[in-house]
Design a protein around this motif. Structure first.
Motif, mmCIF file in Angstrom:
data_model
loop_
_atom_site.group_PDB
_atom_site.id
_atom_site.type_symbol
_atom_site.label_atom_id
_atom_site.label_comp_id
_atom_site.label_asym_id
_atom_site.label_seq_id
_atom_site.Cartn_x
_atom_site.Cartn_y
_atom_site.Cartn_z
ATOM 1 N N SER A 23 -17.486 16.926 -43.555
ATOM 2 C CA SER A 23 -18.424 15.820 -43.360
ATOM 3 C C SER A 23 -18.873 15.238 -44.694
ATOM 4 O O SER A 23 -19.079 14.029 -44.818
ATOM 5 C CB SER A 23 -19.632 16.301 -42.546
ATOM 6 N N LEU A 24 -19.024 16.119 -45.686
ATOM 7 C CA LEU A 24 -19.368 15.655 -47.031
ATOM 8 C C LEU A 24 -18.292 14.736 -47.588
ATOM 9 O O LEU A 24 -18.574 13.679 -48.158
ATOM 10 C CB LEU A 24 -19.540 16.843 -47.975
ATOM 11 N N HIS A 25 -17.040 15.149 -47.443
ATOM 12 C CA HIS A 25 -15.934 14.338 -47.952
ATOM 13 C C HIS A 25 -15.874 12.989 -47.252
ATOM 14 O O HIS A 25 -15.582 11.963 -47.880
ATOM 15 C CB HIS A 25 -14.614 15.088 -47.783
ATOM 16 N N VAL A 26 -16.157 12.986 -45.966
ATOM 17 C CA VAL A 26 -16.182 11.726 -45.229
ATOM 18 C C VAL A 26 -17.307 10.839 -45.749
ATOM 19 O O VAL A 26 -17.146 9.633 -45.953
ATOM 20 C CB VAL A 26 -16.360 11.985 -43.717
ATOM 21 N N LEU A 27 -18.466 11.452 -45.983
ATOM 22 C CA LEU A 27 -19.614 10.698 -46.467
ATOM 23 C C LEU A 27 -19.331 10.085 -47.835
ATOM 24 O O LEU A 27 -19.763 8.966 -48.132
ATOM 25 C CB LEU A 27 -20.840 11.617 -46.555
ATOM 26 N N SER A 79 -27.065 5.678 -46.110
ATOM 27 C CA SER A 79 -28.419 6.027 -46.531
ATOM 28 C C SER A 79 -29.086 6.999 -45.578
ATOM 29 O O SER A 79 -30.067 7.657 -45.942
ATOM 30 C CB SER A 79 -29.259 4.747 -46.666
ATOM 31 N N GLN A 80 -28.552 7.110 -44.358
ATOM 32 C CA GLN A 80 -29.111 8.057 -43.401
ATOM 33 C C GLN A 80 -29.032 9.500 -43.904
ATOM 34 O O GLN A 80 -29.808 10.359 -43.481
ATOM 35 C CB GLN A 80 -28.346 7.987 -42.061
ATOM 36 N N ALA A 81 -28.098 9.743 -44.826
ATOM 37 C CA ALA A 81 -27.831 11.118 -45.232
ATOM 38 C C ALA A 81 -28.726 11.593 -46.370
ATOM 39 O O ALA A 81 -28.695 12.773 -46.723
ATOM 40 C CB ALA A 81 -26.368 11.241 -45.662
ATOM 41 N N THR A 82 -29.545 10.699 -46.930
ATOM 42 C CA THR A 82 -30.301 11.063 -48.136
ATOM 43 C C THR A 82 -31.111 12.336 -47.967
ATOM 44 O O THR A 82 -30.961 13.301 -48.728
ATOM 45 C CB THR A 82 -31.230 9.903 -48.554
ATOM 46 N N MET A 107 -30.373 16.027 -49.652
ATOM 47 C CA MET A 107 -31.332 16.558 -50.614
ATOM 48 C C MET A 107 -31.813 17.948 -50.193
ATOM 49 O O MET A 107 -31.900 18.870 -51.012
ATOM 50 C CB MET A 107 -32.520 15.604 -50.766
ATOM 51 N N ASP A 108 -32.094 18.103 -48.900
ATOM 52 C CA ASP A 108 -32.512 19.423 -48.399
ATOM 53 C C ASP A 108 -31.380 20.428 -48.532
ATOM 54 O O ASP A 108 -31.603 21.590 -48.920
ATOM 55 C CB ASP A 108 -32.942 19.319 -46.928
ATOM 56 N N ALA A 109 -30.149 19.952 -48.230
ATOM 57 C CA ALA A 109 -28.991 20.855 -48.309
ATOM 58 C C ALA A 109 -28.744 21.294 -49.747
ATOM 59 O O ALA A 109 -28.415 22.452 -50.016
ATOM 60 C CB ALA A 109 -27.755 20.155 -47.749
ATOM 61 N N ALA A 110 -28.916 20.365 -50.711
ATOM 62 C CA ALA A 110 -28.697 20.695 -52.120
ATOM 63 C C ALA A 110 -29.689 21.740 -52.607
ATOM 64 O O ALA A 110 -29.341 22.658 -53.352
ATOM 65 C CB ALA A 110 -28.808 19.433 -52.972
ATOM 66 N N LYS A 111 -30.944 21.614 -52.178
ATOM 67 C CA LYS A 111 -31.967 22.575 -52.584
ATOM 68 C C LYS A 111 -31.710 23.953 -51.982
ATOM 69 O O LYS A 111 -31.958 24.982 -52.620
ATOM 70 C CB LYS A 111 -33.350 22.071 -52.162
ATOM 71 N N ALA A 112 -31.193 23.971 -50.748
ATOM 72 C CA ALA A 112 -31.011 25.250 -50.052
ATOM 73 C C ALA A 112 -29.697 25.942 -50.405
ATOM 74 O O ALA A 112 -29.589 27.171 -50.276
ATOM 75 C CB ALA A 112 -31.076 25.019 -48.545
ATOM 76 N N GLU A 113 -28.696 25.187 -50.858
ATOM 77 C CA GLU A 113 -27.360 25.749 -51.083
ATOM 78 C C GLU A 113 -27.346 26.687 -52.292
ATOM 79 O O GLU A 113 -27.746 26.321 -53.386
ATOM 80 C CB GLU A 113 -26.352 24.619 -51.286
ATOM 81 N N LYS A 114 -26.870 27.916 -52.084
ATOM 82 C CA LYS A 114 -26.806 28.917 -53.152
ATOM 83 C C LYS A 114 -25.447 28.908 -53.861
ATOM 84 O O LYS A 114 -25.348 29.221 -55.042
ATOM 85 C CB LYS A 114 -27.074 30.317 -52.596
ATOM 86 N N SER A 133 -22.455 15.567 -55.376
ATOM 87 C CA SER A 133 -21.472 14.503 -55.587
ATOM 88 C C SER A 133 -21.540 13.483 -54.463
ATOM 89 O O SER A 133 -21.474 12.265 -54.703
ATOM 90 C CB SER A 133 -20.058 15.094 -55.674
ATOM 91 N N ALA A 134 -21.694 13.991 -53.238
ATOM 92 C CA ALA A 134 -21.840 13.085 -52.096
ATOM 93 C C ALA A 134 -23.149 12.310 -52.196
ATOM 94 O O ALA A 134 -23.210 11.102 -51.931
ATOM 95 C CB ALA A 134 -21.792 13.879 -50.800
ATOM 96 N N LEU A 135 -24.200 12.991 -52.614
ATOM 97 C CA LEU A 135 -25.511 12.362 -52.749
ATOM 98 C C LEU A 135 -25.473 11.259 -53.804
ATOM 99 O O LEU A 135 -26.120 10.212 -53.667
ATOM 100 C CB LEU A 135 -26.538 13.433 -53.125
ATOM 101 N N SER A 136 -24.696 11.472 -54.869
ATOM 102 C CA SER A 136 -24.615 10.472 -55.942
ATOM 103 C C SER A 136 -24.000 9.164 -55.468
ATOM 104 O O SER A 136 -24.287 8.105 -56.013
ATOM 105 C CB SER A 136 -23.815 11.029 -57.119
ATOM 106 N N LYS A 137 -23.151 9.247 -54.438
ATOM 107 C CA LYS A 137 -22.498 8.044 -53.925
ATOM 108 C C LYS A 137 -23.473 7.115 -53.217
ATOM 109 O O LYS A 137 -23.200 5.920 -53.052
ATOM 110 C CB LYS A 137 -21.377 8.433 -52.944
ATOM 111 N N LEU A 138 -24.619 7.654 -52.806
ATOM 112 C CA LEU A 138 -25.581 6.847 -52.052
ATOM 113 C C LEU A 138 -26.351 5.888 -52.950
ATOM 114 O O LEU A 138 -26.902 4.900 -52.485
ATOM 115 C CB LEU A 138 -26.568 7.759 -51.318
#
Length: 530
Positions: A81-85, A91-94, A98-105, A115-120
């Motif tokens: 889904s990230l690659h698709v995004l 903008s729905q994914a912001t 952001m929550d996923a980036a903070k939680a991802e270990k 990287s996906a977030l930067s595309k927004l």
């Protein structure tokens, strides 16, 4: 749904048919089951690939489904889904990202999310990317710098300026790291008065590559940087004033010209290198007041400075300017210098105008005839052939018949100053060498990749595209050029860079300004009797 019922038990052709129908008819109800199939593959590589492709096609066509995939329990689904995004930002994914980036270990997965977030390109994401600027990992740091540059994030200015400052540390200044390059790009993008003031304060950065990037950034900012750069003429630092003149010439702003003219008038340009830089810069700025001061510059006695003045005037002639040039060219005790500069600079327009005006034909021709550069002689011969003036045809014929000694080898000269390259073309042939020129290090390197038949190189230290130290490093990587002498032309006050240049492979240095005899002596010193 019924379309995928018993899918795992179907034969290959049935599976292909079902997936083709789902993709073609955009059957979005099938997405949840496709998620499941992607999370738990069948084990048949062909079918699993078709499942992935069908799922991608549906997600690309439905951003809501993509959002569902981003929060799916299975990492493979989230990754897809990230690659698709990234292909189809929404903008729905912001907030989700952001929550996923903070939680991802997992750092690799976190980088994918960012990287996906930067595309927004959403300003709301900037706090996340500012955090990246404090990370040691070069991938995260580079991503963060790229985003804050693209969004010209003013709040990042203190962090990125500190990066540029740290790049001058004793243990770091020899190499311009990618982070330094990106930090300068961020400051250029921000371009607030504070940002421009910082760039101007680092106009003579300790690392030559960073210095070049800072110059390019200030030139790109343009007229908005003129006032700040002009203030450097109030400083005592000779190098800063030389570099300021070079940048103002490229910006081509009339206010910058006024500042340089004031520096000439009130003796803040007493050093010959500053005057050389100012005259060359004034030639790039279309401004009547600048032309007047260029004409006054014909009174300079230094040969190199005169070449800069004449080169700058050659493209801006009118009857009044021609008359003023003629006054200097006929001035007792000084006219010889002016005529010599016109010949050495290859100033065909000035030459033609003075020749046609009469009275200076013999002096001008004598200076042209004395040139050691056959290409310059050829250019003057062709100019003479176009002139409807007494002796023009005769002088053209004499140039055609003049003997030139066969060159004993070639020397490559590299400088972004047209006047300096012309000086080299006029001075070096007297030693019996053919001169080739390049106006920056990048072009010189391109030449040397296919042509290494040079006895010696003369390179400037500060140039756009590729500076002299970087060029020297690259030259020494070429097997045929490892032992070829390299002379670096620089200003006397650049002693802090000498060690860096020596480490790169520079053989000797020559301090500007210098006369032809000084250059000849340095070449003889390196090549023996020539």
């Amino acid at each position: 749904m019924d379309t995928l019922k018993g899918f795992r038990d179907k034969d290959f052709l049935e599976q292909v048919t079902v997936l083709s129908v789902i993709e073609k008819e955009k059957t979005f109800d099938a997405v949840p089951e496709l998620f499941a199939l992607h999370a738990n593959p069948l084990g048949d590589a062909s079918v699993d690939l078709m499942v992935t492709n069908a799922l991608k096609a549906l997600l690309l066509a439905n951003s809501d489904m993509t959002m569902e995939g981003l929060v799916h329990e299975h990492p493979a689904v989230r990754e897809l889904s990230l690659h698709v995004l990234m292909q189809n930002p929404s903008s729905q994914a912001t907030e989700i990202l952001m929550d996923a980036a903070k939680a991802e270990k997992n750092l690799e997965m976190r980088f994918e999310i960012l990287s996906a977030l930067s595309k927004l390109e959403d300003p709301a994401t900037l706090p996340v990317f500012r955090e990246c600027l404090t990370m040691d990992d070069p991938w995260f740091l580079g991503l963060g710098l790229g985003v804050v540059a693209d969004m010209a994030d003013v709040e990042s200015l203190p962090v990125v300026t500190e990066m540029v400052i740290r790049a001058e540390d004793d243990d770091r200044y020899e190499v311009c790291e990618l982070s330094t390059y990106e930090a300068i790009r961020v400051i250029q993008a921000i371009a607030t008065p504070e940002a421009v003031t910082f760039l101007a304060s680092k106009i003579h950065h300790r690392n030559p590559t960073a210095r070049r990037l800072i110059h390019e950034a200030l030139i790109a900012i343009g007229s908005a940087a003129t006032e700040t750069i002009s203030a450097l003429f109030e400083h005592d630092d000779v190098d800063e004033r030389i570099l300021a003149a070079n940048i103002l010439g490229e910006i081509r702003d009339k206010h910058g010209a006024d500042v340089m003219i004031e520096a000439l008038d009130d003796n803040r340009a007493e050093h010959p290198n500053i005057r050389f830089a100012i005259y060359e810069a004034l030639g790039k700025i279309p401004y009547i007041k600048g032309l007047v001061h260029l004409v006054d510059g014909l009174g300079e006695e230094d040969e190199m400075i005169l070449i800069a003045v004449v080169t700058s005037l050659d493209g801006s002639l009118n009857p009044g300017i021609v008359n003023r040039i003629r006054e200097f060219a006929t001035k007792p005790g000084h006219g010889e210098r002016v005529c010599s500069a016109i010949a050495s600079a290859g100033s065909l327009n000035i030459f033609g105008a003075l020749y046609k005006a009469g009275g200076l034909e013999k002096q001008l021709f004598a200076k042209v005839q004395a040139l050691g550069d056959p290409e310059l002689k050829k250019a003057f011969r062709e100019r003479l052939l176009t002139l409807d003036a007494p002796h023009a045809q005769e002088h053209a014929a004499q140039l055609m018949d003049s003997d030139t000694e066969k060159a004993t080898g070639r020397i490559l000269t590299v400088d972004d100053s047209k006047a300096m390259l012309l000086f080299y073309r006029g001075a070096i042939p007297a030693l019996g060498f053919e001169v080739m020129t390049a106006d920056n290090g990048l072009r010189a390197h391109e030449v040397l990749k296919s042509d290494t038949d040079f006895r010696l190189l003369v390179v400037d230290m500060n140039m756009p595209e590729m500076d002299g130290i970087e060029l020297t490093r690259k030259v020494r990587e070429i097997d045929e050029m490892k032992q070829v002498p390299i002379i670096m032309a620089t200003t006397e006050s650049e002693g802090s860079q000498i060690d860096l240049a020596k480490k790169a492979g520079v053989s000797a240095f020559i301090s500007k300004p210098f006369k032809p005899e000084t250059l000849h002596g340095k070449i003889r010193e390196l090549l023996g009797t020539v």
